[in-house]
Design an enzyme around this catalytic site. Structure first.
Site, PDB file in Angstrom:
ATOM      1  N   TYR A  24       0.801  -1.231   0.000  1.00  0.00           N
ATOM      2  CA  TYR A  24       0.000   0.000   0.000  1.00  0.00           C
ATOM      3  C   TYR A  24       0.833   1.280   0.000  1.00  0.00           C
ATOM      4  O   TYR A  24       0.269   2.375  -0.045  1.00  0.00           O
ATOM      5  CB  TYR A  24      -0.955  -0.011   1.201  1.00  0.00           C
ATOM      6  CG  TYR A  24      -1.936  -1.167   1.151  1.00  0.00           C
ATOM      7  CD1 TYR A  24      -2.881  -1.238   0.125  1.00  0.00           C
ATOM      8  CD2 TYR A  24      -1.908  -2.197   2.091  1.00  0.00           C
ATOM      9  CE1 TYR A  24      -3.780  -2.297   0.048  1.00  0.00           C
ATOM     10  CE2 TYR A  24      -2.800  -3.259   2.029  1.00  0.00           C
ATOM     11  CZ  TYR A  24      -3.731  -3.301   1.001  1.00  0.00           C
ATOM     12  OH  TYR A  24      -4.618  -4.349   0.925  1.00  0.00           O
ATOM     13  N   ASN A  72     -12.640   4.513  -1.448  1.00  0.00           N
ATOM     14  CA  ASN A  72     -11.862   3.287  -1.335  1.00  0.00           C
ATOM     15  C   ASN A  72     -12.505   2.517  -0.189  1.00  0.00           C
ATOM     16  O   ASN A  72     -12.297   2.847   0.975  1.00  0.00           O
ATOM     17  CB  ASN A  72     -10.393   3.585  -1.031  1.00  0.00           C
ATOM     18  CG  ASN A  72      -9.575   2.301  -0.984  1.00  0.00           C
ATOM     19  OD1 ASN A  72     -10.134   1.205  -0.885  1.00  0.00           O
ATOM     20  ND2 ASN A  72      -8.262   2.426  -1.045  1.00  0.00           N
ATOM     21  N   HIS A  98      -8.660   1.815  -5.630  1.00  0.00           N
ATOM     22  CA  HIS A  98      -7.837   0.909  -4.821  1.00  0.00           C
ATOM     23  C   HIS A  98      -6.376   1.246  -5.033  1.00  0.00           C
ATOM     24  O   HIS A  98      -5.939   1.390  -6.178  1.00  0.00           O
ATOM     25  CB  HIS A  98      -8.081  -0.553  -5.218  1.00  0.00           C
ATOM     26  CG  HIS A  98      -9.509  -0.941  -5.039  1.00  0.00           C
ATOM     27  ND1 HIS A  98     -10.053  -1.182  -3.797  1.00  0.00           N
ATOM     28  CD2 HIS A  98     -10.514  -1.057  -5.933  1.00  0.00           C
ATOM     29  CE1 HIS A  98     -11.337  -1.430  -3.943  1.00  0.00           C
ATOM     30  NE2 HIS A  98     -11.645  -1.365  -5.226  1.00  0.00           N
ATOM     31  N   SER A 100      -3.801  -0.681  -4.392  1.00  0.00           N
ATOM     32  CA  SER A 100      -3.110  -1.839  -4.976  1.00  0.00           C
ATOM     33  C   SER A 100      -3.861  -2.349  -6.204  1.00  0.00           C
ATOM     34  O   SER A 100      -5.040  -2.036  -6.396  1.00  0.00           O
ATOM     35  CB  SER A 100      -3.021  -2.962  -3.929  1.00  0.00           C
ATOM     36  OG  SER A 100      -4.316  -3.445  -3.612  1.00  0.00           O
ATOM     37  N   ARG A 109      -9.926 -10.987  -4.112  1.00  0.00           N
ATOM     38  CA  ARG A 109      -9.881  -9.520  -4.266  1.00  0.00           C
ATOM     39  C   ARG A 109     -10.307  -9.077  -5.668  1.00  0.00           C
ATOM     40  O   ARG A 109     -10.510  -7.900  -5.919  1.00  0.00           O
ATOM     41  CB  ARG A 109      -8.476  -8.992  -3.978  1.00  0.00           C
ATOM     42  CG  ARG A 109      -8.117  -8.980  -2.534  1.00  0.00           C
ATOM     43  CD  ARG A 109      -6.800  -8.264  -2.301  1.00  0.00           C
ATOM     44  NE  ARG A 109      -6.156  -8.791  -1.124  1.00  0.00           N
ATOM     45  CZ  ARG A 109      -6.390  -8.357   0.120  1.00  0.00           C
ATOM     46  NH1 ARG A 109      -7.214  -7.363   0.332  1.00  0.00           N
ATOM     47  NH2 ARG A 109      -5.775  -8.914   1.150  1.00  0.00           N
TER      48      ARG A 109
HETATM   49  C1  DQA Z   1      -7.669  -1.936  -1.055  1.00  0.00           C
HETATM   50  C2  DQA Z   1      -7.744  -3.371  -1.584  1.00  0.00           C
HETATM   51  C3  DQA Z   1      -8.630  -4.245  -0.711  1.00  0.00           C
HETATM   52  O1  DQA Z   1      -8.643  -5.569  -1.205  1.00  0.00           O
HETATM   53  C4  DQA Z   1      -8.107  -4.268   0.707  1.00  0.00           C
HETATM   54  O2  DQA Z   1      -8.949  -5.043   1.530  1.00  0.00           O
HETATM   55  C5  DQA Z   1      -7.884  -2.924   1.276  1.00  0.00           C
HETATM   56  C6  DQA Z   1      -7.286  -1.888   0.408  1.00  0.00           C
HETATM   57  C7  DQA Z   1      -6.658  -1.085  -1.842  1.00  0.00           C
HETATM   58  O3  DQA Z   1      -6.699   0.138  -1.671  1.00  0.00           O
HETATM   59  O4  DQA Z   1      -5.814  -1.615  -2.560  1.00  0.00           O
HETATM   60  O5  DQA Z   1      -8.106  -2.671   2.443  1.00  0.00           O
HETATM   61  O6  DQA Z   1      -8.963  -1.351  -1.226  1.00  0.00           O
END
Ligand code: DQA
Length: 143
Positions: A24, A72, A98, A100, A109
């Site tokens: 992140y 997000n 997001h 990531s 995901r």
């Molecule tokens: C996220 C991706 C999600 O899968 C994860 O649970 C997060 C952060 C991202 O910003 O990449 O908490 O939303």
């Protein structure tokens, strides 16, 4: 009147900066807020973060008067029909962001129950995704 853009961050995003920095990055949410405020000085921003799903539903309902919404949702992305339904009920430009690249990570995901309720989705651009989302709302959305 200046554009008003609501930036919403969900569960676990308050720990950005030290939460899995290899995924992140090292910027905190405050850093992202500063980047947006400096980068878009004519925009009036409101920032919120919560780890409580019901509180996030309330924030989404509050967004009706805004020019656009960037969200997000964190892990809620993958299972919260409550956030999907709340977003569906709000008729302003909405962007899911997001940090990531969720498509290059665990299988679970890859699915978002949020995407069908927003206008655009950005993933894998780190903090730049928030800037791109704001640019979309300013330049490209019909809002
Ligand atoms: C996220 C991706 C999600 O899968 C994860 O649970 C997060 C952060 C991202 O910003 O990449 O908490 O939303």
């Amino acid at each position: 009147m200046s554009l008003r853009i609501f930036i919403l961050n969900g569960v676990n995003l308050g720990t950005l900066g030290h939460r899995q920095p290899e995924i992140y990055g090292t910027l905190t949410l405050n850093d992202i807020e500063s980047i947006l405020r400096h980068g878009f000085q004519s925009v009036s921003f409101e920032f919120r973060q919560t780890d409580h799903e019901g509180e996030m539903v309330g924030f989404i309902r509050e967004s009706t008067g805004f020019s656009g919404l960037v969200i997000n949702p964190g892990a809620w992305t993958h299972y919260s029909y409550a956030l999907h339904d709340a977003l569906k009920a709000v008729d302003i430009p909405k962007v899911e962001v997001h940090l990531s690249n969720v498509h290059a990570r665990e299988e679970w995901r890859r699915a978002s129950v949020i995407s069908a309720a927003v206008d655009a989705v950005l993933a894998g651009m780190g903090a730049c995704g928030y800037r791109a989302a704001v640019e979309y709302i300013i330049e490209c959305s019909k809002g």
